[in-house]
Design a protein around this motif. Structure first.
Motif, mmCIF file in Angstrom:
data_model
loop_
_atom_site.group_PDB
_atom_site.id
_atom_site.type_symbol
_atom_site.label_atom_id
_atom_site.label_comp_id
_atom_site.label_asym_id
_atom_site.label_seq_id
_atom_site.Cartn_x
_atom_site.Cartn_y
_atom_site.Cartn_z
ATOM 1 N N ARG A 40 9.086 11.042 -0.679
ATOM 2 C CA ARG A 40 8.387 10.309 -1.910
ATOM 3 C C ARG A 40 7.254 9.372 -1.484
ATOM 4 N N THR A 41 7.271 8.294 -1.550
ATOM 5 C CA THR A 41 6.155 7.305 -1.041
ATOM 6 C C THR A 41 6.880 6.373 -0.088
ATOM 7 N N GLU A 42 6.117 5.722 0.769
ATOM 8 C CA GLU A 42 6.556 4.836 1.650
ATOM 9 C C GLU A 42 5.557 3.584 1.577
ATOM 10 N N THR A 43 5.776 2.471 2.087
ATOM 11 C CA THR A 43 4.987 1.082 1.947
ATOM 12 C C THR A 43 4.383 0.810 3.128
ATOM 13 N N SER A 93 -0.602 -5.162 -5.110
ATOM 14 C CA SER A 93 0.093 -3.830 -5.089
ATOM 15 C C SER A 93 -1.072 -2.898 -4.948
ATOM 16 N N THR A 94 -1.264 -2.011 -4.044
ATOM 17 C CA THR A 94 -2.596 -1.125 -3.947
ATOM 18 C C THR A 94 -2.174 0.237 -3.788
ATOM 19 N N VAL A 125 0.926 -1.015 0.032
ATOM 20 C CA VAL A 125 -0.035 -0.082 -0.236
ATOM 21 C C VAL A 125 0.963 1.208 -0.108
ATOM 22 N N SER A 126 0.884 2.034 -0.818
ATOM 23 C CA SER A 126 1.589 3.218 -1.106
ATOM 24 C C SER A 126 0.935 4.204 -0.259
ATOM 25 N N ILE A 127 1.879 5.069 0.330
ATOM 26 C CA ILE A 127 1.351 6.258 0.866
ATOM 27 C C ILE A 127 2.195 7.399 0.736
ATOM 28 N N TYR A 128 1.860 8.698 0.725
ATOM 29 C CA TYR A 128 2.609 9.913 0.410
ATOM 30 C C TYR A 128 3.134 10.240 1.646
ATOM 31 N N MET A 150 -0.055 1.452 11.354
ATOM 32 C CA MET A 150 0.940 1.151 10.543
ATOM 33 C C MET A 150 1.252 2.343 9.494
ATOM 34 N N TYR A 151 -0.010 2.773 9.050
ATOM 35 C CA TYR A 151 -0.083 3.903 8.160
ATOM 36 C C TYR A 151 0.645 5.324 8.838
ATOM 37 N N ARG A 152 0.363 5.633 10.207
ATOM 38 C CA ARG A 152 1.019 6.595 10.830
ATOM 39 C C ARG A 152 2.253 6.404 10.954
ATOM 40 N N LEU A 153 2.881 5.141 11.318
ATOM 41 C CA LEU A 153 4.394 4.939 11.387
ATOM 42 C C LEU A 153 5.113 5.155 10.070
ATOM 43 N N ALA A 154 4.352 4.697 9.005
ATOM 44 C CA ALA A 154 5.082 5.054 7.707
ATOM 45 C C ALA A 154 4.978 6.469 7.485
#
Length: 778
Positions: A601-604, A688-689, A589-592, A646-650
């Motif tokens: 850039r992006t993190e996973t 991959s999302t 899951v890509s996040i900005y 996990m989203y917040r950690l990334a």
């Protein structure tokens, strides 16, 4: 030929009476206006550089500080604690200034120094404040008192009316996570995917790495993080994007769609005229830095560095690695239509062409019946195939003469425009096939009617539908999404069309027509073009794409569950994938992550977790009718909350994959092998999302214009036997999905997976004791 005549500023003839000089006043006028336009842009850049350089202060604040210091000095009050007096003593030795002049200069110098010191203090304070990431972990809608105070302090030190790049020097460096923390999170992420013996083996490899090689590699990363703003970005751009030697079409480039249901005009030239004008309006705002930087919670600034290369940018092929070529300005666009290339100037009489004038130029291209030159039609297939043959051909056949001039016209254009000769878009009588065809056309087209190396490839179809094909190396999707939202809203709500479908305004008979680009392509080059086309065609034909709108419910109803819409969709994808393949897989899951640092850039986020797997397995278990769902609900909450964590950690710089990737790069520079890193970096992402967030909802006012919903965008499959899924939540009641896979895989079927996604969404909603009827009644 009018354009050739106007390109000559003067002509002369040698006669017995001397030199007969004849000036072309129109050509000189155009040269003057062009120069004036360039100097205006230089002045704007200079002014913006000053404003950004002193932010969060302003030049007027300097005057206020200096006047304040001078007023105190005049009133016999010394605010400098003796510094002004010492400065007067120093100036006294020059012997060329009166006492009053010395006092004024000393006060100005102290005032300026005080002003600069205050700017540095404010910037450093803001950087320190933005280094705090605790706000990310606060429960939605329940900010603590400390977080509220922190946010007020951020607003205080952020100044007012920021420009696009105002916060760049105040953004903190990306922190390097501890090796042991990254490895711990990595092992947690693979635990549900492998059996116990395999997990124990990976655990042993990880432990050995964290004790022996890991600390050494980490030292180099720490050193880089102290020197560079972001220890990931440059290596990510080079090794993930630019060093790839395979086709970027399908594998790297992605696309953006038009409105789902609406086509404002069916005139191809008119739609192109408005949209191209809107893109240039956005570029003008970008050049003037008038675009507001993205702000989370309207408070926390995000990095804006990726905007810098949006226009006038092209990816240049190389033997070992590609490069990104960016020019400061470009006054033309390159247009492709039915195998021909055209150069269209976007400025005339020192101003940007109006929409009706651009429509006029595009219509001239559409009306042009000339045939393509020899081997011209499929030339862009070179950008769709493997990179090494394209690099060799470019060096051998496009380094001089007319080929170089024409290639420069394409690569240095503001952006590339494809006038497609097919009709695309949603058709009510055949929604599935029509949307799938639309997506594939934007993703790869005919493999030679898009210039895949350009940062922006704008596509306009015969029936007025439009879209974009975007090169990925220079920026991530949210940056282009911001542009695309502006273009769609400006096209329809601000520029508009006349009753007969044309752009508003009048045509201009004085406009020189677009110029055909000239090529001299030899036979041996043609053979390589055909080879690249064959490779690209095989890749495109293998793409199984399914785009569909899910309108049973949307984020409006999901929020009533007190759940993040993204966590809800991600859990639905896990449930759908297990039903589809009967197994779990490593999920990307890509996040900005540009809220955590500069140059992000992006993190996973690895969304397949122990908690999500427990939820999926339990929800699929048979359950007697009437048995309460408390345990399932508990598992759902645990999985959703863990996803958000996990989203917040990334986002806070504590992701897993970028850290491990950089450790691997360091190991390669040092010439050491790590069995652990090699195995981690070779694991395939079978799912991959990516979510495409809506950023400027206010531009569309969906409550008043519910039919003007976006289709979002998508990308090709990452793994040969996996799925690529992009989704966008539009308004309150719609989620658009784009699913990709490969026909050559017997494990995947994009339409089957799409049905499983729909069913999974409905099943989770039913679990939460909500229904689509409640959505309608509410």
């Amino acid at each position: 030929m009018a354009e050739a005549h106007q390109a000559v500023a003067f002509q002369f003839t040698v006669t017995p009476d001397g030199i007969d000089l004849r000036l072309s006043h129109e050509a000189l006028r155009q040269i003057y206006l062009s120069g004036l336009h360039s100097w205006k842009k230089k002045f704007i850049r200079f002014k913006n550089g000053i404003l950004t350089g002193v932010y969060p202060a302003s030049p007027s604040s300097w005057l206020m500080v200096v006047v304040g210091v001078m007023s105190n000095t005049h009133a016999k009050i010394d605010p400098s604690l003796g510094i002004i007096a010492k400065s007067n003593q120093t100036l006294k030795y020059t012997g060329i200034m009166s006492y009053q002049t010395q006092n004024v200069i000393s006060a100005m110098l102290f005032g300026t120094g005080l002003w600069v010191t205050l700017i540095i203090i404010m910037r450093y304070s803001l950087k320190m404040l933005l280094s705090y990431h605790g706000w990310m972990f606060a429960e939605h809608g329940k900010l603590s008192t400390a977080t509220k105070i922190w946010m007020r302090l951020v607003k205080l030190f952020s100044g007012c009316k920021p420009m696009l790049y105002s916060f760049q020097t105040s953004l903190p460096r990306l922190p390097v996570p501890a090796v042991k923390d990254t490895i711990k999170r990595y092992l947690e992420s693979v635990q549900p995917l492998i059996d116990e013996s395999e997990f124990q083996r990976m655990e042993a490899l990880a432990k050995d790495f964290s004790i022996n090689l890991g600390p050494k590699l980490q030292w180099y990363l720490k050193l880089k993080s102290w020197w560079a703003t972001n220890y990931v970005s440059d290596w990510w751009e080079e090794y993930i994007y630019l060093r790839g030697r395979g086709p970027i079409m399908v594998n790297s480039n992605y696309f953006a769609m038009d409105y789902l249901y609406i086509i404002p005009t069916h005139l191809q030239a008119a739609r192109a005229g408005n949209a191209i004008h809107a893109i240039h309006l956005y570029r003008r705002k970008l050049d003037r830095e008038e675009i507001m930087p993205l702000m989370l919670h309207n408070t926390i600034p995000m990095c804006s560095s990726q905007y810098e290369r949006m226009f006038n940018t092209s990816r240049i092929p190389g033997i070992e690695t590609d490069t990104i070529q960016h020019t400061n300005d470009s006054k033309h666009i390159a247009v492709y239509h039915q195998g021909r290339y055209f150069k269209v100037w976007m400025y005339h009489d020192g101003r940007l062409l109006k929409p009706r004038e651009i429509e006029q130029q595009i219509q001239r291209i559409l009306d042009d019946t000339s045939a393509p030159q020899l081997y011209e039609e499929k030339l862009a297939a070179l950008t769709a195939g493997d990179r090494v043959p394209w690099a060799k051909v470019r060096k051998s056949y496009f380094g001089s003469g007319k080929n170089k001039q024409s290639l420069d016209a394409v690569e240095r254009a503001a952006f590339f425009v494809s006038l497609d000769d097919t009709e695309q878009g949603y058709r009510k009588e055949d929604p599935v096939t029509s949307l799938d065809s639309y997506a594939k056309s934007l993703l790869h087209g005919k493999c030679y009617d898009r210039w895949f190396d350009k940062s922006i490839g704008f596509v306009v179809f015969k029936n007025g539908k439009m879209g974009m094909n975007l090169e990925h190396s220079w920026a991530d999707a949210p940056i282009l999404g911001h542009l695309w939202e502006y273009v769609m809203a400006t096209d329809n709500f601000h520029l508009g069309y006349s009753k007969d479908g044309h752009c508003k305004g009048e045509t201009n008979p004085n406009l020189p027509p677009p110029s055909r680009l000239q090529w001299d392509i030899p036979e041996e080059c043609h053979m390589i073009i055909e080879s690249s086309f064959s490779i690209a065609k095989a890749l495109a034909d293998d793409v199984d794409f399914h785009s569909f709108p899910f309108d049973s419910f949307g984020k409006g109803l999901i929020k009533k569950c007190r759940t993040s819409p993204d966590a809800f969709v991600q859990l639905a994808l896990q449930l759908a994938h297990y039903r589809d393949k009967g197994m779990f897989c490593l999920t990307y899951v890509s996040i900005y992550d540009s809220a955590s640092s500069g140059e992000g850039r992006t993190e996973t986020v690895r969304s397949c977790t122990v908690e999500s797997c427990n939820f999926v397995l339990y929800i699929l278990d048979a359950q007697p009718p009437g048995q309460p769902n408390e345990h399932r609900l508990k598992l759902f909450r645990l999985a959703a909350d863990n996803h958000q964590h996990m989203y917040r950690l990334a986002m806070s710089g504590s992701g897993i994959d970028r850290h491990l990737f950089c450790l691997y790069v360091v190991s390669k520079y040092l010439g050491v092998d790590s069995p652990f890193l090699k195995e981690v970096l070779s694991e395939p992402w079978k799912l991959s999302t990516s979510q495409t967030p809506q950023q400027q909802v206010e531009l569309f006012q969906l409550d008043k214009n519910p039919e003007f919903v976006s289709s979002g965008g998508g990308f090709g499959p990452v793994a040969d036997d996996g799925y690529g899924v992009s989704y966008v939540t539009v308004g309150e009641n719609l989620i658009n999905f784009h699913v990709s896979s490969k026909y050559s895989s017997h494990e995947t079927d994009s339409h089957r997976f799409g049905k499983n996604i729909k069913q999974a969404l409905l099943d989770i909603l039913a679990l939460l004791n909500l229904s689509t009827n409640k959505k309608k009644s509410s």
